[in-house]
Design a protein around this motif. Sequence first.
Motif, PDB file in Angstrom:
ATOM      1  N   MET A   1     -20.920  44.188  31.252  1.00  0.00           N
ATOM      2  CA  MET A   1     -20.525  44.400  32.630  1.00  0.00           C
ATOM      3  C   MET A   1     -19.032  44.645  32.705  1.00  0.00           C
ATOM      4  SD  MET A   1     -22.559  41.836  35.154  1.00  0.00           S
ATOM      5  CE  MET A   1     -23.087  40.508  34.113  1.00  0.00           C
ATOM      6  N   GLU A   2     -18.653  45.576  33.529  1.00  0.00           N
ATOM      7  CA  GLU A   2     -17.243  45.841  33.723  1.00  0.00           C
ATOM      8  C   GLU A   2     -16.624  44.761  34.592  1.00  0.00           C
ATOM      9  OE1 GLU A   2     -16.393  49.622  35.401  1.00  0.00           O
ATOM     10  OE2 GLU A   2     -17.714  50.666  34.033  1.00  0.00           O
ATOM     11  N   THR A   3     -15.307  44.621  34.485  1.00  0.00           N
ATOM     12  CA  THR A   3     -14.614  43.630  35.289  1.00  0.00           C
ATOM     13  C   THR A   3     -14.782  43.915  36.769  1.00  0.00           C
ATOM     14  OG1 THR A   3     -12.998  43.319  33.537  1.00  0.00           O
ATOM     15  CG2 THR A   3     -12.384  42.525  35.724  1.00  0.00           C
ATOM     16  N   SER A   4     -14.597  45.180  37.176  1.00  0.00           N
ATOM     17  CA  SER A   4     -14.730  45.512  38.592  1.00  0.00           C
ATOM     18  C   SER A   4     -16.150  45.251  39.079  1.00  0.00           C
ATOM     19  CB  SER A   4     -14.325  46.961  38.856  1.00  0.00           C
ATOM     20  OG  SER A   4     -15.180  47.841  38.151  1.00  0.00           O
ATOM     21  N   ARG A   5     -17.119  45.536  38.251  1.00  0.00           N
ATOM     22  CA  ARG A   5     -18.511  45.275  38.620  1.00  0.00           C
ATOM     23  C   ARG A   5     -18.747  43.779  38.767  1.00  0.00           C
ATOM     24  NH1 ARG A   5     -22.709  46.294  41.378  1.00  0.00           N
ATOM     25  NH2 ARG A   5     -24.686  46.100  40.340  1.00  0.00           N
ATOM     26  N   THR A   6     -18.201  42.985  37.874  1.00  0.00           N
ATOM     27  CA  THR A   6     -18.330  41.541  37.936  1.00  0.00           C
ATOM     28  C   THR A   6     -17.677  41.010  39.210  1.00  0.00           C
ATOM     29  OG1 THR A   6     -18.335  41.386  35.531  1.00  0.00           O
ATOM     30  CG2 THR A   6     -17.831  39.374  36.731  1.00  0.00           C
ATOM     31  N   GLU A   7     -16.531  41.552  39.562  1.00  0.00           N
ATOM     32  CA  GLU A   7     -15.837  41.134  40.783  1.00  0.00           C
ATOM     33  C   GLU A   7     -16.653  41.492  42.024  1.00  0.00           C
ATOM     34  OE1 GLU A   7     -11.986  42.901  40.486  1.00  0.00           O
ATOM     35  OE2 GLU A   7     -11.354  41.508  38.925  1.00  0.00           O
ATOM     36  N   GLU A   8     -17.308  42.655  42.012  1.00  0.00           N
ATOM     37  CA  GLU A   8     -18.171  43.063  43.129  1.00  0.00           C
ATOM     38  C   GLU A   8     -19.336  42.095  43.284  1.00  0.00           C
ATOM     39  OE1 GLU A   8     -19.726  47.030  42.876  1.00  0.00           O
ATOM     40  OE2 GLU A   8     -17.751  47.858  42.440  1.00  0.00           O
ATOM     41  N   ILE A   9     -19.956  41.740  42.177  1.00  0.00           N
ATOM     42  CA  ILE A   9     -21.096  40.821  42.196  1.00  0.00           C
ATOM     43  C   ILE A   9     -20.644  39.456  42.705  1.00  0.00           C
ATOM     44  CG2 ILE A   9     -22.746  39.576  40.735  1.00  0.00           C
ATOM     45  CD1 ILE A   9     -22.815  42.178  38.995  1.00  0.00           C
ATOM     46  N   ALA A  10     -19.505  38.978  42.237  1.00  0.00           N
ATOM     47  CA  ALA A  10     -18.977  37.684  42.680  1.00  0.00           C
ATOM     48  C   ALA A  10     -18.689  37.708  44.179  1.00  0.00           C
ATOM     49  CB  ALA A  10     -17.721  37.320  41.898  1.00  0.00           C
ATOM     50  N   ALA A  11     -18.127  38.801  44.668  1.00  0.00           N
ATOM     51  CA  ALA A  11     -17.823  38.915  46.095  1.00  0.00           C
ATOM     52  C   ALA A  11     -19.099  38.913  46.932  1.00  0.00           C
ATOM     53  CB  ALA A  11     -17.008  40.178  46.363  1.00  0.00           C
ATOM     54  N   LYS A  12     -20.122  39.610  46.468  1.00  0.00           N
ATOM     55  CA  LYS A  12     -21.401  39.633  47.189  1.00  0.00           C
ATOM     56  C   LYS A  12     -22.056  38.256  47.187  1.00  0.00           C
ATOM     57  CE  LYS A  12     -22.573  44.483  46.502  1.00  0.00           C
ATOM     58  NZ  LYS A  12     -23.506  45.428  45.890  1.00  0.00           N
ATOM     59  N   ALA A  13     -22.013  37.581  46.050  1.00  0.00           N
ATOM     60  CA  ALA A  13     -22.594  36.239  45.951  1.00  0.00           C
ATOM     61  C   ALA A  13     -21.855  35.278  46.878  1.00  0.00           C
ATOM     62  CB  ALA A  13     -22.544  35.742  44.505  1.00  0.00           C
ATOM     63  N   ALA A  15     -20.231  36.034  49.593  1.00  0.00           N
ATOM     64  CA  ALA A  15     -20.574  36.392  50.979  1.00  0.00           C
ATOM     65  C   ALA A  15     -21.927  35.808  51.374  1.00  0.00           C
ATOM     66  CB  ALA A  15     -20.570  37.907  51.143  1.00  0.00           C
ATOM     67  N   ARG A  16     -22.847  35.728  50.428  1.00  0.00           N
ATOM     68  CA  ARG A  16     -24.190  35.188  50.713  1.00  0.00           C
ATOM     69  C   ARG A  16     -24.172  33.699  51.067  1.00  0.00           C
ATOM     70  NH1 ARG A  16     -28.598  38.564  51.000  1.00  0.00           N
ATOM     71  NH2 ARG A  16     -28.266  40.373  49.701  1.00  0.00           N
ATOM     72  N   VAL A  17     -23.123  33.008  50.639  1.00  0.00           N
ATOM     73  CA  VAL A  17     -23.006  31.575  50.945  1.00  0.00           C
ATOM     74  C   VAL A  17     -21.862  31.324  51.933  1.00  0.00           C
ATOM     75  CG1 VAL A  17     -24.080  30.768  48.799  1.00  0.00           C
ATOM     76  CG2 VAL A  17     -21.611  31.143  48.869  1.00  0.00           C
ATOM     77  N   ASN A  18     -21.588  32.323  52.760  1.00  0.00           N
ATOM     78  CA  ASN A  18     -20.546  32.222  53.802  1.00  0.00           C
ATOM     79  C   ASN A  18     -19.185  31.833  53.245  1.00  0.00           C
ATOM     80  OD1 ASN A  18     -22.379  32.890  55.894  1.00  0.00           O
ATOM     81  ND2 ASN A  18     -23.140  30.794  55.871  1.00  0.00           N
ATOM     82  N   ASP A  19     -18.833  32.417  52.114  1.00  0.00           N
ATOM     83  CA  ASP A  19     -17.530  32.207  51.457  1.00  0.00           C
ATOM     84  C   ASP A  19     -17.265  30.748  51.084  1.00  0.00           C
ATOM     85  OD1 ASP A  19     -16.815  34.944  51.487  1.00  0.00           O
ATOM     86  OD2 ASP A  19     -16.200  34.771  53.583  1.00  0.00           O
ATOM     87  N   LEU A  24     -21.394  27.947  46.225  1.00  0.00           N
ATOM     88  CA  LEU A  24     -21.717  28.965  45.223  1.00  0.00           C
ATOM     89  C   LEU A  24     -21.716  28.350  43.824  1.00  0.00           C
ATOM     90  CD1 LEU A  24     -22.340  31.867  44.402  1.00  0.00           C
ATOM     91  CD2 LEU A  24     -19.870  32.308  44.395  1.00  0.00           C
ATOM     92  N   ALA A  25     -20.707  27.558  43.512  1.00  0.00           N
ATOM     93  CA  ALA A  25     -20.631  26.926  42.191  1.00  0.00           C
ATOM     94  C   ALA A  25     -21.839  26.026  41.952  1.00  0.00           C
ATOM     95  CB  ALA A  25     -19.339  26.123  42.065  1.00  0.00           C
ATOM     96  N   ASN A  26     -22.236  25.274  42.982  1.00  0.00           N
ATOM     97  CA  ASN A  26     -23.397  24.399  42.843  1.00  0.00           C
ATOM     98  C   ASN A  26     -24.690  25.180  42.661  1.00  0.00           C
ATOM     99  OD1 ASN A  26     -22.479  21.659  42.889  1.00  0.00           O
ATOM    100  ND2 ASN A  26     -21.817  22.033  44.982  1.00  0.00           N
ATOM    101  N   LEU A  27     -24.847  26.267  43.398  1.00  0.00           N
ATOM    102  CA  LEU A  27     -26.045  27.100  43.236  1.00  0.00           C
ATOM    103  C   LEU A  27     -26.120  27.687  41.831  1.00  0.00           C
ATOM    104  CD1 LEU A  27     -26.287  29.071  46.609  1.00  0.00           C
ATOM    105  CD2 LEU A  27     -27.885  27.373  45.728  1.00  0.00           C
ATOM    106  N   ILE A  28     -24.988  28.185  41.352  1.00  0.00           N
ATOM    107  CA  ILE A  28     -24.949  28.753  40.002  1.00  0.00           C
ATOM    108  C   ILE A  28     -25.288  27.671  38.974  1.00  0.00           C
ATOM    109  CG2 ILE A  28     -23.439  29.715  38.217  1.00  0.00           C
ATOM    110  CD1 ILE A  28     -21.997  31.213  40.524  1.00  0.00           C
ATOM    111  N   PHE A  29     -24.683  26.498  39.118  1.00  0.00           N
ATOM    112  CA  PHE A  29     -24.931  25.402  38.185  1.00  0.00           C
ATOM    113  C   PHE A  29     -26.406  25.027  38.140  1.00  0.00           C
ATOM    114  CE2 PHE A  29     -25.246  20.771  37.440  1.00  0.00           C
ATOM    115  CZ  PHE A  29     -24.778  20.738  36.143  1.00  0.00           C
TER     116      PHE A  29
END
Length: 74
Positions: A1-13, A15-19, A24-29
Motif C-alpha cells: 500500500m502506498e503512503t497516500s493510500r494508507t492515509e486515505e484509508i485512515a482518514a475514512k476510518a 470519519a466513520r467513528v466521528n473523528d 478507532l484504536a479500540n476497534l482496530i485492537f
Amino acid sequence: METSRTEEIAAKALARVNDDRYLLANLIFERVKELGAGAKPLVKMDIKKYKLPDIAMREIAEGKIEFASVEEKE
C-alpha cells in the motif's frame, strides 16, 4: 500500500467513528484480536501479505466493522 493510500484509508476510518481516535484504536485492537484468532477478513486482503491492523483499518474504512454498543460486565 502506498503512503497516500494508507492515509486515505485512515482518514475514512476515522470519519466513520466521528473523528474519535480512541474509539478507532479500540476497534482496530479488538478486530486484530479476532483476526489473529482466525476470523476471516471482511475485505479482499490476504492475511499472510498484509498486517492485521491494516486489514482492520480497511474493514472499518469500508464500513464492514462498526461500533455497536458496550455492555457492562458484571
